[in-house]
Enzyme design. Structure first.
Site, mmCIF file in Angstrom:
data_model
loop_
_atom_site.group_PDB
_atom_site.id
_atom_site.type_symbol
_atom_site.label_atom_id
_atom_site.label_comp_id
_atom_site.label_asym_id
_atom_site.label_seq_id
_atom_site.Cartn_x
_atom_site.Cartn_y
_atom_site.Cartn_z
ATOM 1 N N GLY A 32 0.837 -1.210 0.000
ATOM 2 C CA GLY A 32 0.000 0.000 0.000
ATOM 3 C C GLY A 32 0.862 1.246 0.000
ATOM 4 O O GLY A 32 1.995 1.213 0.473
ATOM 5 N N ASP A 127 6.192 -5.209 5.815
ATOM 6 C CA ASP A 127 6.569 -6.582 6.176
ATOM 7 C C ASP A 127 6.620 -7.547 5.003
ATOM 8 O O ASP A 127 7.565 -8.315 4.859
ATOM 9 C CB ASP A 127 5.475 -7.136 7.092
ATOM 10 C CG ASP A 127 5.846 -6.988 8.536
ATOM 11 O OD1 ASP A 127 6.909 -6.428 8.806
ATOM 12 O OD2 ASP A 127 5.039 -7.440 9.367
ATOM 13 N N ASP A 152 1.022 2.328 8.702
ATOM 14 C CA ASP A 152 0.624 1.611 9.920
ATOM 15 C C ASP A 152 1.684 1.656 11.022
ATOM 16 O O ASP A 152 1.389 1.349 12.174
ATOM 17 C CB ASP A 152 0.308 0.144 9.597
ATOM 18 C CG ASP A 152 -0.805 -0.002 8.578
ATOM 19 O OD1 ASP A 152 -1.472 1.001 8.274
ATOM 20 O OD2 ASP A 152 -0.987 -1.116 8.065
ATOM 21 N N MET A 194 -7.419 3.711 9.634
ATOM 22 C CA MET A 194 -6.577 2.646 9.052
ATOM 23 C C MET A 194 -5.530 2.133 10.042
ATOM 24 O O MET A 194 -5.250 2.779 11.039
ATOM 25 C CB MET A 194 -5.811 3.212 7.862
ATOM 26 C CG MET A 194 -6.449 2.947 6.539
ATOM 27 S SD MET A 194 -5.249 3.269 5.229
ATOM 28 C CE MET A 194 -6.188 2.685 3.844
ATOM 29 N N GLY A 195 -4.916 1.037 9.670
ATOM 30 C CA GLY A 195 -3.822 0.520 10.498
ATOM 31 C C GLY A 195 -3.795 -0.994 10.577
ATOM 32 O O GLY A 195 -2.958 -1.571 11.262
ATOM 33 N N ARG A 196 -4.722 -1.627 9.908
ATOM 34 C CA ARG A 196 -4.815 -3.088 9.908
ATOM 35 C C ARG A 196 -4.817 -3.645 11.343
ATOM 36 O O ARG A 196 -5.649 -3.210 12.128
ATOM 37 C CB ARG A 196 -3.671 -3.680 9.092
ATOM 38 C CG ARG A 196 -4.078 -4.951 8.381
ATOM 39 C CD ARG A 196 -2.913 -5.535 7.638
ATOM 40 N NE ARG A 196 -2.749 -5.079 6.289
ATOM 41 C CZ ARG A 196 -3.532 -5.433 5.268
ATOM 42 N NH1 ARG A 196 -4.545 -6.216 5.459
ATOM 43 N NH2 ARG A 196 -3.286 -5.004 4.061
ATOM 44 N N GLU A 253 -9.629 0.219 12.198
ATOM 45 C CA GLU A 253 -10.369 -0.591 11.218
ATOM 46 C C GLU A 253 -10.295 -2.080 11.550
ATOM 47 O O GLU A 253 -11.190 -2.846 11.225
ATOM 48 C CB GLU A 253 -9.818 -0.335 9.807
ATOM 49 C CG GLU A 253 -8.341 -0.673 9.660
ATOM 50 C CD GLU A 253 -7.788 -0.468 8.259
ATOM 51 O OE1 GLU A 253 -8.517 0.003 7.385
ATOM 52 O OE2 GLU A 253 -6.598 -0.795 8.059
ATOM 53 N N ARG A 300 -3.694 7.969 3.823
ATOM 54 C CA ARG A 300 -2.402 7.704 3.175
ATOM 55 C C ARG A 300 -2.273 8.325 1.778
ATOM 56 O O ARG A 300 -1.247 8.156 1.121
ATOM 57 C CB ARG A 300 -2.129 6.203 3.118
ATOM 58 C CG ARG A 300 -3.076 5.438 2.242
ATOM 59 C CD ARG A 300 -2.765 3.960 2.213
ATOM 60 N NE ARG A 300 -3.278 3.381 0.985
ATOM 61 C CZ ARG A 300 -3.358 2.100 0.734
ATOM 62 N NH1 ARG A 300 -2.948 1.217 1.628
ATOM 63 N NH2 ARG A 300 -3.820 1.667 -0.408
#
Ligand code: F6P
Length: 378
Positions: A32, A127, A152, A194-196, A253, A300
């Site tokens: 992303g 990652d 994130d 956001m931020g998973r 989220e 973002r």
């Protein structure tokens, strides 16, 4: 590796290669987008160019490493001015993708490396992108340098990732503004961030934006405890003795997990619906009205804030310097306020919010370090 006393401000000038040592370095952006990607590209290319090397921009992240693509961008051809202009722009000029390289595709990557004539690569990603850089580096398929990226802020091995501060600014702005709705309409505003699976943006954005309650995936709160807290905040009296009759909640989220019906190449499910789900619970259990606002991709998109433009530029310049010195197998990182490099082999797993940063009782950022709190309360 750079000697420990060598930080970004005193890195020796990049090694100027003799013609036979001239390198051709591939650089790409995976995963992303994050504000600052173009700044990394710009300064890595500047340093490599100034030290006599060639820099090829590979399109679409790892996807562009599966075959020789005609749409590569020769960043070496860009002028100093053009590279500088790139620095403060949003998105990625090379485009990005979430491409998983399977083991049976390693040969194709090796072939593309030969085809492009690359000495090594600079991979900019989170990652997943960096984990693949590590694997392919360790397999001897392509030597790699990693630059950690994600809004994130959850890459293990670095204290910060670029793009994070910009995302926090955006989140804080929306959270702050939603209070006007909550107070005017007598309801609970719920802002989804956001931020998973990592709560960093929600935590920092929530605190800076004045959220009353911040909910992050690392600390699920029991439903009854949460409802009690919402009611407390809603009825809390101000200096005039009147109840607030409003509350603002920032929720990650990923607070309720991901949607496995729609997954990407790495098996990560789409993140959606957290604010709506919470709103239903609050309405059902308290009868108070709610309004959801999903920040989503606004966090973002667009240009980096000045801090991120500079931070990302320094990371890129550092990565370019490592490449110019033929020092691969490293990840550029921020450690204890200094830009440095760590073994790429350290890339593993994520970096999540701990109770050093979050207080599950107040459901907000922990501002006083835990180790001092004891001393303060007695
Ligand atoms: O990992 C960064 C991130 O921005 C997450 O915060 C978000 O859930 C995800 O990417 C969205 O990814 P995509 O671009 O694949 O929809």
């Amino acid at each position: 590796m750079l000697a420990p006393q060598q930080h970004w401000w005193n890195i020796p000038p990049p090694m100027v290669p003799s013609p036979e040592h001239k390198q051709r370095v591939g650089i790409f952006t995976g995963g992303g987008i994050a504000p600052g990607l173009n700044a990394v590209l710009s300064t890595a290319a500047k340093v490599l160019k100034e030290s006599g090397h060639e820099v090829l921009g590979i399109p679409e992240g790892w996807k562009g490493m599966l075959e020789v693509r005609p749409d590569i961008v020769n960043l070496t051809r860009m002028s100093r001015r053009e590279l500088h202009d790139l620095m403060s722009t949003g998105g990625t000029t090379l485009r990005s993708s979430r491409t998983k390289i399977r083991e049976e595709q390693y040969a194709a990557v090796a072939e593309a490396v030969r085809g492009y004539g690359l000495t090594g690569i600079i991979a900019i990603g989170g990652d997943d992108t960096l984990g693949q850089a590590r694997a392919l580096h360790e397999q001897g398929i392509v030597q790699a340098i990693g630059v950690p990226k994600t809004v994130d802020n959850d890459v293990f091995g670095t204290d910060r990732t670029f793009g994070f501060e910009t995302a926090c600014d955006r989140a804080a702005g929306v959270i702050r503004d939603m209070r006007t709705d909550a107070e005017s309409m007598t309801r609970v505003a719920i802002v989804e961030v956001m931020g998973r699976n990592a709560g960093w943006i929600t935590l920092h954005g929530g605190e800076a934006g004045g959220a009353d309650i911040t909910l992050i995936p690392e600390f699920p709160i029991d439903e009854d405890t949460l409802i009690k807290r919402v009611q407390e905040v809603f009825s809390e009296q101000g200096a005039d003795g009147k109840p607030a009759n409003a509350a603002v909640i920032a929720i990650s989220e990923g607070y309720f997990g991901d949607d496995k019906n729609e997954t990407d190449a790495f098996g990560h499910g789409k993140m959606r619906g957290a604010a709506q789900r919470l709103a239903e619970v609050i309405k059902r259990k308290t009868g108070i009205g709610t309004q959801e606002q999903v920040i989503g991709y606004h966090a973002r998109n667009g240009a980096p804030a000045a801090h991120d433009a500079i931070f990302a530029s320094r990371l890129g310049a550092y990565a370019g310097t490592l490449a110019s010195q033929n020092t691969y197998g490293r990840m550029v990182a921020l450690r204890d306020g200094q830009i440095t490099d760590v073994p790429l082999s350290e890339v593993a797993g994520g970096r999540y919010v701990t109770d050093d940063f979050y207080d599950p009782v107040t459901m907000t950022m922990r501002l006083v370090p835990k180790k001092l709190q004891h001393a303060i309360t007695i």
